[in-house]
Design an enzyme around this catalytic site. Structure first.
Site, PDB file in Angstrom:
ATOM      1  N   ASP A 186       0.851  -1.183   0.000  1.00  0.00           N
ATOM      2  CA  ASP A 186       0.000   0.000   0.000  1.00  0.00           C
ATOM      3  C   ASP A 186       0.893   1.241   0.000  1.00  0.00           C
ATOM      4  OD1 ASP A 186      -2.342   1.650   0.581  1.00  0.00           O
ATOM      5  OD2 ASP A 186      -3.229  -0.183   1.412  1.00  0.00           O
ATOM      6  N   ASP A 224      -3.087   4.736  -2.243  1.00  0.00           N
ATOM      7  CA  ASP A 224      -4.065   5.393  -1.385  1.00  0.00           C
ATOM      8  C   ASP A 224      -4.393   6.799  -1.893  1.00  0.00           C
ATOM      9  OD1 ASP A 224      -5.421   5.025   1.229  1.00  0.00           O
ATOM     10  OD2 ASP A 224      -4.296   6.821   1.792  1.00  0.00           O
ATOM     11  N   GLU A 256      -6.528   3.947  -5.709  1.00  0.00           N
ATOM     12  CA  GLU A 256      -7.789   4.130  -5.014  1.00  0.00           C
ATOM     13  C   GLU A 256      -8.406   5.375  -5.647  1.00  0.00           C
ATOM     14  OE1 GLU A 256      -9.750   4.648  -0.590  1.00  0.00           O
ATOM     15  OE2 GLU A 256      -7.900   5.681  -1.057  1.00  0.00           O
ATOM     16  N   HIS A 287     -11.026  -2.904   3.554  1.00  0.00           N
ATOM     17  CA  HIS A 287     -10.851  -2.449   4.937  1.00  0.00           C
ATOM     18  C   HIS A 287     -11.593  -1.150   5.234  1.00  0.00           C
ATOM     19  CE1 HIS A 287      -8.213  -0.078   2.545  1.00  0.00           C
ATOM     20  NE2 HIS A 287      -8.005   0.733   3.556  1.00  0.00           N
ATOM     21  N   ASP A 288     -12.107  -0.478   4.205  1.00  0.00           N
ATOM     22  CA  ASP A 288     -12.893   0.749   4.416  1.00  0.00           C
ATOM     23  C   ASP A 288     -14.383   0.480   4.309  1.00  0.00           C
ATOM     24  OD1 ASP A 288     -10.636   2.324   4.710  1.00  0.00           O
ATOM     25  OD2 ASP A 288     -10.561   2.875   2.586  1.00  0.00           O
TER      26      ASP A 288
HETATM   27  O1  ISL Z   1     -13.298   5.051   4.273  1.00  0.00           O
HETATM   28  C1  ISL Z   1     -13.865   5.932   3.696  1.00  0.00           C
HETATM   29  C2  ISL Z   1     -15.279   6.135   3.848  1.00  0.00           C
HETATM   30  O2  ISL Z   1     -15.693   5.577   5.005  1.00  0.00           O
HETATM   31  C3  ISL Z   1     -13.219   6.827   2.791  1.00  0.00           C
HETATM   32  O3  ISL Z   1     -13.683   8.107   2.928  1.00  0.00           O
HETATM   33  C4  ISL Z   1     -11.721   6.785   2.942  1.00  0.00           C
HETATM   34  O4  ISL Z   1     -11.326   7.603   3.986  1.00  0.00           O
HETATM   35  C5  ISL Z   1     -11.129   7.255   1.667  1.00  0.00           C
HETATM   36  O5  ISL Z   1     -11.587   6.393   0.683  1.00  0.00           O
HETATM   37  C6  ISL Z   1      -9.636   7.169   1.728  1.00  0.00           C
HETATM   38  O6  ISL Z   1      -9.226   5.896   2.134  1.00  0.00           O
HETATM   39  C7  ISL Z   1      -7.872   5.627   2.255  1.00  0.00           C
HETATM   40  O7  ISL Z   1      -7.166   6.652   2.899  1.00  0.00           O
HETATM   41  C8  ISL Z   1      -7.453   6.873   4.279  1.00  0.00           C
HETATM   42  C9  ISL Z   1      -7.496   5.580   5.083  1.00  0.00           C
HETATM   43  O8  ISL Z   1      -8.081   5.814   6.329  1.00  0.00           O
HETATM   44  C10 ISL Z   1      -8.252   4.484   4.390  1.00  0.00           C
HETATM   45  O9  ISL Z   1      -8.175   3.299   5.118  1.00  0.00           O
HETATM   46  C11 ISL Z   1      -7.657   4.349   3.022  1.00  0.00           C
HETATM   47  O10 ISL Z   1      -8.177   3.264   2.306  1.00  0.00           O
HETATM   48  C12 ISL Z   1      -6.377   7.781   4.785  1.00  0.00           C
HETATM   49  O11 ISL Z   1      -5.113   7.278   4.418  1.00  0.00           O
END
Ligand code: ISL
Ligand code: CA
Length: 590
Positions: free
Chosen positions: A130, A232, A286, A361-362
């Site tokens: 990641d 990310d 992402e 994981h989100d």
């Molecule tokens: O998880 C989300 C909605 O509930 C998204 O808004 C998420 O924060 C966004 O897609 C970004 O995600 C990524 O970056 C974040 C991290 O917390 C997430 O786990 C990651 O996938 C910050 O690095």
């Protein structure tokens, strides 16, 4: 409503306004010279914190993953994507990196990493890491230097706004209790920008030294043998750094002001040239805020940027607009769901390549959100969703535990949550006198922690995940939903997943074949064909708990028995198929 301010914007970022697009039937075309290993791969995502704890501290770790490589191999998957494993104070479970070349101490050492990579490669499994490069941790040495004085050489590694210029124009933050992305720092009398928590300051990609540091770091991991990066929030790396006032009226185009800045594609091209093109690796963005109009700019081969991206249209579907991930009663309709996935298929029908996922994981567990986790339907609906993911024209990103039919834990109390997102949003709503009960109820469906509970290995204490106290509660259904039980049951979700993976691997039509949606107005059945040359498959998925008599469309002639079926029977009487609740069928066509 003020307390939903962040929520509104978060929702806007994560879901994209639907766009008019016709999903004209795509002709099967010759993609022969376009075949790539990453298009044919099945990616299995592991959240290392929750996979397997090797030393009893309650936190999953690299040695834990190494100890279970034979299990991972047995799934038949090709690529493992690991959520961040780098040094981190864990304000956001590793998405706040304090050393990009170090291993998080809870996860182990660089030796543990090398052993894991070797073990994967020995088994023919590729490893994707990641890349969290929009922001670092505030505990990263770069930030410590940067904040120490205005003249520090690292000052411009981040976005600072000197306080004598007044307060900077408002920018919201995902993980800030006040929804404010600017934090005042008295050391130098200035504000710094953090789109996520104040522990995650945004890196300044305008600075060529920042880009060089990130590219060197990527090369460092590629030189070790890593096979790719998931990137990310990569559209956020370029932003309007003049930080203008936001217009009073938005119309949902927030992303324009926060991301997709003027240099985004220059930076990605530079990254491709300096890093990606030098190695045989895959890259996946992402795609927060990426639309069907902008998607090609990231992934078309002649752009020389990235290989794939994942969108949020699907996973964001069915929430109340403007509220923070609150399911809208009646907001989900299968017809709308089919439209989203058909539209995204058509986007990449001729150029570029797509991805598909229902959990990560989100996200909450796919079974709870898109299937039916009631005991009577758990098994069938979980297998049905697996069938969907593995029969679409896109690289499947399959989330660990979904192969077992894991479901949401549905915490009743905020105290059970570990995720900064849930905890801060709760606090924010509380501060503004909002409806906390509505929030807690909605989180049972949508919270990220639902997808982060420990992997369920067996029926022993803590599901065999740890001998200590797990960092987050184990889902009580582990006594029946676990690897040991399912390995021994030929009809389990686990064995079904393995079959589905093998079917995709041995039938390239399921990878490359043209996708045609059938009976699009049907509110219960999602059916489509996949076709390449003389090879043609029909997929029938019942997304409802009702038995449906489904009439085969004209001209569809079945050939032989189903190749995949989550029920023992398949009833087809003179072209009328009786489809059981959540039944999934893949069958060859003449
Ligand atoms: O998880 C989300 C909605 O509930 C998204 O808004 C998420 O924060 C966004 O897609 C970004 O995600 C990524 O970056 C974040 C991290 O917390 C997430 O786990 C990651 O996938 C910050 O690095
Ligand atoms: Ca551990």
């Amino acid at each position: 409503m003020k307390h939903y301010f962040i929520a509104t914007i978060a929702a806007a970022i994560c879901s994209v306004v639907s766009h008019q697009h016709s999903f004209a039937q795509t002709s099967s075309m010759n993609k022969e010279n376009n075949r790539q290993w990453w298009k044919e791969a099945v990616v299995y995502q592991i959240y290392p914190r929750s996979f397997k704890d090797s030393n009893g501290d309650g936190i999953g770790d690299l040695k834990g993953i190494t100890s279970r490589l034979d299990y991972i191999k047995s799934l038949g998957i090709d690529v493992v994507w690991l959520n961040p494993i780098f040094s981190s104070p864990n304000a956001d479970n590793g998405y706040d990196i304090s050393d990009y070349r170090g291993i998080m101490k809870e996860f182990g050492t660089m030796e543990d990493f090398d052993e894991l990579l070797k073990g994967m490669h020995q088994r023919g499994i590729k490893m994707v890491l990641d890349l969290v490069a929009n922001h670092s941790s505030d505990e990263h040495d770069w930030f410590k230097q940067s904040r120490s004085s205005r003249n520090n050489p690292y000052r411009d590694y981040y976005h600072w706004w000197p306080a004598e210029k007044g307060k900077p124009a408002h920018r919201w933050s995902f993980f800030d209790v006040n929804g404010d992305a600017w934090k005042y720092d008295s050391v130098t009398n200035a504000y710094y920008l953090h789109y996520f928590s104040y522990k995650q300051p945004d890196l300044n990609w305008e600075n060529p030294n920042v880009r060089k540091e990130i590219f060197d770091m990527m090369n460092f991991w590629f030189d070790k043998g890593v096979d790719g990066f998931r990137m990310d929030v990569i559209p956020f790396i370029s932003k309007d750094t003049s930080f203008p006032e936001l217009p009073k009226e938005y119309h949902g185009d927030y992303v324009t002001y926060y991301a997709n800045g003027p240099h985004l594609h220059d930076y990605l091209k530079e990254m491709n040239k300096e890093v990606l093109s030098k190695h045989n690796v895959m890259s996946v963005a992402e795609g927060a805020g990426v639309t069907i109009e902008t998607a090609h700019n990231f992934v078309d081969e002649d752009r020389h940027e990235l290989n794939m991206l994942y969108h949020f249209d699907g996973v964001g579907y069915g929430y109340v607009p403007g509220k923070f991930k609150v399911p809208e009663p009646g907001g989900y309709k299968l017809v709308g769901f089919k439209e989203i996935y058909s539209k995204w298929d058509s986007v990449f029908a001729k150029k570029g390549w797509g991805t598909i996922y229902l959990g990560n994981h989100d996200q909450p567990r796919m079974l709870t959100r898109w299937g039916n986790d009631a005991p009577a339907y758990r098994d069938a609906s979980s297998k049905m969703l697996t069938t969907f993911l593995l029969t679409m024209r896109a690289t499947p990103y399959y989330y660990f535990g979904d192969e077992l039919g894991m479901s949401n834990i549905k915490f009743d109390k905020i105290e059970d949550y570990k995720d900064i997102e849930s905890i801060n949003m709760y606090q924010q709503i509380k501060n503004h006198g909002g409806d906390l009960q509505e929030f807690i109820e909605a989180q049972k469906i949508s919270a990220r922690d639902n997808g982060r509970t420990p992997f369920q290995w067996d029926a022993s204490a803590n599901a065999g995940f740890t001998t200590g106290t797990p960092w987050i509660k184990v889902n009580p259904n582990y006594t029946t939903v676990n690897v040991a039980a399912e390995e021994n049951n030929p009809n389990s979700c686990l064995n079904y997943f393995k079959k589905a993976v093998q079917l995709r691997k041995s039938n390239k039509v399921l990878v490359y074949g043209a996708y045609t949606l059938l009976d699009k107005a049907n509110e219960k059945i999602y059916a489509y064909t996949r076709e390449e040359g003389a090879d043609k498959m029909l997929v029938i998925l019942n997304f409802s708990k009702d038995k449906v008599n489904w009439k085969l469309p004209k001209g569809i002639l079945l050939k032989g028995k189903p190749l995949l079926n989550n029920y023992a029977s398949f009833m087809n009487i003179n072209g009328l198929v009786s489809v059981e609740p959540y039944q999934a069928i893949v069958i060859r066509l003449k």
